[in-house]
Design a protein around this motif. Sequence first.
Motif, mmCIF file in Angstrom:
data_model
loop_
_atom_site.group_PDB
_atom_site.id
_atom_site.type_symbol
_atom_site.label_atom_id
_atom_site.label_comp_id
_atom_site.label_asym_id
_atom_site.label_seq_id
_atom_site.Cartn_x
_atom_site.Cartn_y
_atom_site.Cartn_z
ATOM 1 N N CYS A 221 6.790 -4.489 -2.954
ATOM 2 C CA CYS A 221 6.053 -5.363 -3.868
ATOM 3 C C CYS A 221 4.549 -5.398 -3.613
ATOM 4 O O CYS A 221 3.841 -6.193 -4.230
ATOM 5 N N VAL A 222 4.039 -4.551 -2.740
ATOM 6 C CA VAL A 222 2.617 -4.583 -2.422
ATOM 7 C C VAL A 222 1.833 -3.770 -3.447
ATOM 8 O O VAL A 222 2.219 -2.645 -3.792
ATOM 9 N N GLU A 223 0.720 -4.324 -3.902
ATOM 10 C CA GLU A 223 -0.166 -3.619 -4.831
ATOM 11 C C GLU A 223 -1.059 -2.657 -4.036
ATOM 12 O O GLU A 223 -2.234 -2.920 -3.777
ATOM 13 N N LEU A 224 -0.495 -1.531 -3.658
ATOM 14 C CA LEU A 224 -1.161 -0.617 -2.736
ATOM 15 C C LEU A 224 -2.467 -0.073 -3.310
ATOM 16 O O LEU A 224 -3.485 -0.007 -2.611
ATOM 17 N N ARG A 225 -2.454 0.322 -4.575
ATOM 18 C CA ARG A 225 -3.688 0.861 -5.174
ATOM 19 C C ARG A 225 -4.765 -0.221 -5.254
ATOM 20 O O ARG A 225 -5.955 0.059 -5.076
ATOM 21 N N TRP A 226 -4.358 -1.452 -5.522
ATOM 22 C CA TRP A 226 -5.315 -2.570 -5.552
ATOM 23 C C TRP A 226 -6.030 -2.676 -4.215
ATOM 24 O O TRP A 226 -7.261 -2.835 -4.170
ATOM 25 N N PHE A 227 -5.288 -2.574 -3.117
ATOM 26 C CA PHE A 227 -5.924 -2.634 -1.795
ATOM 27 C C PHE A 227 -6.868 -1.460 -1.595
ATOM 28 O O PHE A 227 -7.997 -1.634 -1.111
ATOM 29 N N ARG A 228 -6.430 -0.260 -1.960
ATOM 30 C CA ARG A 228 -7.294 0.899 -1.776
ATOM 31 C C ARG A 228 -8.571 0.761 -2.585
ATOM 32 O O ARG A 228 -9.672 1.058 -2.101
ATOM 33 N N GLN A 229 -8.454 0.250 -3.799
ATOM 34 C CA GLN A 229 -9.640 0.064 -4.630
ATOM 35 C C GLN A 229 -10.597 -0.955 -4.027
ATOM 36 O O GLN A 229 -11.818 -0.773 -4.057
ATOM 37 N N ARG A 230 -10.058 -2.037 -3.478
ATOM 38 C CA ARG A 230 -10.913 -3.063 -2.866
ATOM 39 C C ARG A 230 -11.618 -2.518 -1.630
ATOM 40 O O ARG A 230 -12.805 -2.768 -1.404
ATOM 41 N N VAL A 231 -10.903 -1.769 -0.832
ATOM 42 C CA VAL A 231 -11.495 -1.211 0.385
ATOM 43 C C VAL A 231 -12.539 -0.152 0.027
ATOM 44 O O VAL A 231 -13.619 -0.085 0.633
ATOM 45 N N ASP A 232 -12.239 0.666 -0.969
ATOM 46 C CA ASP A 232 -13.234 1.637 -1.441
ATOM 47 C C ASP A 232 -14.493 0.937 -1.943
ATOM 48 O O ASP A 232 -15.616 1.373 -1.675
ATOM 49 N N ALA A 262 3.041 11.904 1.447
ATOM 50 C CA ALA A 262 1.879 12.425 0.717
ATOM 51 C C ALA A 262 2.081 12.297 -0.795
ATOM 52 O O ALA A 262 1.155 11.923 -1.530
ATOM 53 N N ASP A 263 3.283 12.588 -1.255
ATOM 54 C CA ASP A 263 3.570 12.473 -2.678
ATOM 55 C C ASP A 263 3.505 11.017 -3.133
ATOM 56 O O ASP A 263 2.937 10.706 -4.193
ATOM 57 N N ARG A 264 4.073 10.122 -2.336
ATOM 58 C CA ARG A 264 4.010 8.700 -2.681
ATOM 59 C C ARG A 264 2.568 8.205 -2.667
ATOM 60 O O ARG A 264 2.180 7.368 -3.495
ATOM 61 N N TYR A 265 1.768 8.692 -1.750
ATOM 62 C CA TYR A 265 0.356 8.318 -1.691
ATOM 63 C C TYR A 265 -0.353 8.699 -2.993
ATOM 64 O O TYR A 265 -1.089 7.901 -3.566
ATOM 65 N N ARG A 266 -0.115 9.922 -3.445
ATOM 66 C CA ARG A 266 -0.755 10.364 -4.702
ATOM 67 C C ARG A 266 -0.311 9.499 -5.866
ATOM 68 O O ARG A 266 -1.104 9.201 -6.756
ATOM 69 N N THR A 267 0.959 9.095 -5.851
ATOM 70 C CA THR A 267 1.513 8.338 -6.979
ATOM 71 C C THR A 267 1.108 6.872 -6.970
ATOM 72 O O THR A 267 0.787 6.291 -8.013
ATOM 73 N N HIS A 268 1.087 6.245 -5.798
ATOM 74 C CA HIS A 268 0.954 4.797 -5.721
ATOM 75 C C HIS A 268 -0.368 4.303 -5.124
ATOM 76 O O HIS A 268 -0.643 3.101 -5.189
ATOM 77 N N VAL A 269 -1.160 5.193 -4.569
ATOM 78 C CA VAL A 269 -2.369 4.751 -3.862
ATOM 79 C C VAL A 269 -3.627 5.409 -4.417
ATOM 80 O O VAL A 269 -4.613 4.741 -4.714
ATOM 81 N N ALA A 270 -3.609 6.731 -4.541
ATOM 82 C CA ALA A 270 -4.820 7.480 -4.918
ATOM 83 C C ALA A 270 -5.272 7.137 -6.336
ATOM 84 O O ALA A 270 -4.496 6.668 -7.174
#
Length: 270
Positions: A221-232, A262-270
Motif C-alpha cells: 500500500c505504499v505510494e513508492l513513486r510519490w516518495f521517489r518524486q518527493r526525494v527527487d 529491477a522490473d518492479r522498480y521500473r513499473t512502480h518507482v521510476a
Amino acid sequence: MSINQETVRQLPIPELARHCAELGIGGVGLWRAPVQDYGVERAAKTVHDAGLTVTSLCRGGFFTVADPDARAAALADNRAAINEAAALSTGTLVLVSGGLPAGSRDLHGARERIADALAELAPYAAERGVRLAIEPLHPMYASDRCVVSTLGQALDLAERFPADQVGVVVDTYHVWWDDTVSAGIARAGAGGRIAAFQLADWVTPLPEGVLLGRGQLGDGCVELRWFRQRVDAVGYPGAVEVEIFNPALWARDGREVIAEVADRYRTHVA
C-alpha cells in the motif's frame, strides 16, 4: 537503483556483485556480518572490481544502553563499523539507534543518549569520510530496537550536528504511514540531510511479522513513486536502495529476484 544485500541474502558477495553488474545495477548496500565473514578488504575489492559502488553499510547504532560498560562496548563497535564503511568506500553508515533499556519507560532519556553517542562518533566518522545516517524505524520497534520513529525525530537529532557528519535515512517501509513525512522530506532536503533512500512495500497481513514482513515493490500500500518524486524534488543525489527482508524472496533464485526487483522498480518507482 541499488540492491541491498538483505534483499537477496541467499547470495554470497561475489554472486551478488556479478548478478548486479550483469543486470546493469550499479550499487549494492552491504551488511556488516556477511562482510566480516567474507573479509572487509576482500569484499571491497570484489564489489569494486565488478564496477559497483557500495551505497551504504548497515548497521551501527544501539546507543541507548545505560550501563557504562555496555555503552563503551557500543561505542567501540560503532568505531569499528565506521572503519569498515571507510574500507568499503561508502560514505553512509546506517544507524539503528536502539530501544528502551530493560525496565525503562524514558523515551526522552534514550534519545538523549543517542545524541551523546553521536557527539562522540560524528567527528571520528567525518575524519574517515563517513556520514552517520539515523534511520527512523516504524513505531512498533520503539521499545526494543529504535526509539526514533519519525523522520522529524531523526532530524531533531541530526540537526544538532553538521550536515556532512550526520544525516537521515528515508525508508518507505518505516515512514509511509506518517502524515508529516512530506514536510520531513522537504526539511531534510533543505538541510542536505538525506543520506540514504530505501524502498520496500507494506503488505497486509504482514507475512512474517514486522521484522521480516517487507513486501516486494508494488505488492502493498505504499505510494513508492510519490516518495521517489518527493526525494527527487528536494535534490537528493544518491542511490535508491531496495531493502526487502522477506523469507519468500530468500527461498528463490537470487538472480531472478534481482531481475524482478529491477522490473518492479521500473513499473512502480521510476
